[in-house]
Motif scaffolding. Structure first.
Motif, PDB file in Angstrom:
ATOM      1  N   LYS A 175     -18.303  22.841 -18.894  1.00 20.78           N
ATOM      2  CA  LYS A 175     -18.359  24.297 -18.695  1.00 20.78           C
ATOM      3  C   LYS A 175     -18.110  25.059 -19.992  1.00 20.78           C
ATOM      4  CE  LYS A 175     -15.694  26.136 -15.330  1.00 20.78           C
ATOM      5  NZ  LYS A 175     -15.079  26.126 -13.964  1.00 20.78           N
ATOM      6  N   SER A 189     -18.926  20.609 -12.760  1.00 22.15           N
ATOM      7  CA  SER A 189     -18.286  21.768 -13.411  1.00 22.15           C
ATOM      8  C   SER A 189     -17.003  21.377 -14.145  1.00 22.15           C
ATOM      9  CB  SER A 189     -17.982  22.867 -12.387  1.00 22.15           C
ATOM     10  OG  SER A 189     -19.187  23.326 -11.821  1.00 22.15           O
ATOM     11  N   VAL A 215     -24.270  21.862 -15.823  1.00 19.97           N
ATOM     12  CA  VAL A 215     -22.811  21.994 -15.669  1.00 19.97           C
ATOM     13  C   VAL A 215     -22.417  21.634 -14.237  1.00 19.97           C
ATOM     14  CG1 VAL A 215     -20.886  23.638 -15.673  1.00 19.97           C
ATOM     15  CG2 VAL A 215     -22.510  23.625 -17.579  1.00 19.97           C
TER      16      VAL A 215
END
Ligand SMILES: Cc1cc2nc3c(=O)[nH]c(=O)nc-3n(C[C@H](O)[C@H](O)[C@H](O)COP(=O)(O)O)c2cc1C
Length: 234
Positions: free
Chosen positions: A71, A66, A61
């Motif tokens: 996520k 992210s 991730v």
């Protein structure tokens, strides 16, 4: 199961998933469907790394910056193209052709010649690539001729083409099972290769996020350019 047009219509890149895992049997079925995709010389240059280990997922991730689709996805699958794994497939294909022939199917000699003689020449690059480049050039002056692959870059394109088809099959397979997806190339490929301990000839083509969209996960209607920019009748 939905009809094909409905599956295509429903597939939409989802950035916000509900975070729930996708049942294992669904993922395995979809991976099996992806592996039925077409590939150049049937060399199947793809690999799918389904990341299930929590620590590896956490790192993945981060490597995907992210981004919300990574996520929140229920599952993350890293789709990889290999430029040098074809010889194993080639030898396996020869074995399978022999078996099919022994079962009474007509297998043309050309198929055996292709996998035993021609394919190793076609997909070997390096010094052989330079020789091929010259051969293709002079042959091409007189008649339609293959022009590659002659180098590593050509092999990369070669492997990524077929792997991308399998990625599309995978997304459509998930959609047909009622699961959404988001293909992502927003990641650090160097760190991703290191994380998965991938060999030098591996190219990370896409990370696929899969799961069920949150109610607001499909934010915008589909946006496309004018049809006649893309469809040409010649
Ligand atoms: C090769 C590729 C890479 C993509 N990378 C990302 C990405 O990193 N993050 C993201 O949110 N969407 C990514 N997308 C999704 C596209 O933005 C999306 O397919 C496009 O906007 C069309 O929308 P649709 O898939 O809903 O039809 C990627 C799509 C492809 C095919």
């Amino acid at each position: 199961m939905l009809d094909f047009a409905q599956v295509v219509e429903n597939r939409h890149s989802v950035r916000l998933f509900d975070g729930q895992p996708v049942p294992e049997d669904v993922v395995q079925r979809c991976l099996d469907m992806a592996m039925k995709s077409a590939s150049s010389s049937n060399m199947q240059p793809w690999e799918f790394h389904w990341v299930r280990t929590p620590q590896i997922r956490e790192e993945l991730v981060k490597i995907c910056f992210s981004q919300p689709a990574a996520k929140t996805a229920g599952e993350l699958i890293v789709c990889v193209a290999r430029t040098k794994a074809w010889d194993r497939v080639r030898l396996n294909t020869l074995e399978q052709l022999k078996k099919i022939k022994s079962e009474g199917f007509h297998v043309p000699d050309a198929a055996f010649d292709y996998y035993s003689q021609l394919a190793p020449k076609l997909y070997s690059v390096g010094l052989g690539g330079w020789l091929k480049r010259g051969y293709f050039f002079f042959k091409g002056l007189k008649q339609p001729t293959m022009r590659g692959p002659v180098n590593e870059a050509d092999m990369k394109v070669w492997a990524i083409k077929s792997t991308s088809l399998a990625c599309q099959t995978l997304m459509l397979a998930f959609q047909s099972e009622g699961y959404d997806s988001c293909p992502m190339e927003g990641f650090d490929p160097c760190r991703l290769k290191k994380l998965l301990n991938l060999p030098r000839d591996a190219d990370t083509v896409m990370v696929l996020g899969v799961g069920k969209a949150r109610p607001n996960g499909k934010a915008l209607p589909r946006i496309r350019g004018e049809r006649d920019w893309f469809v040409k009748i010649v």
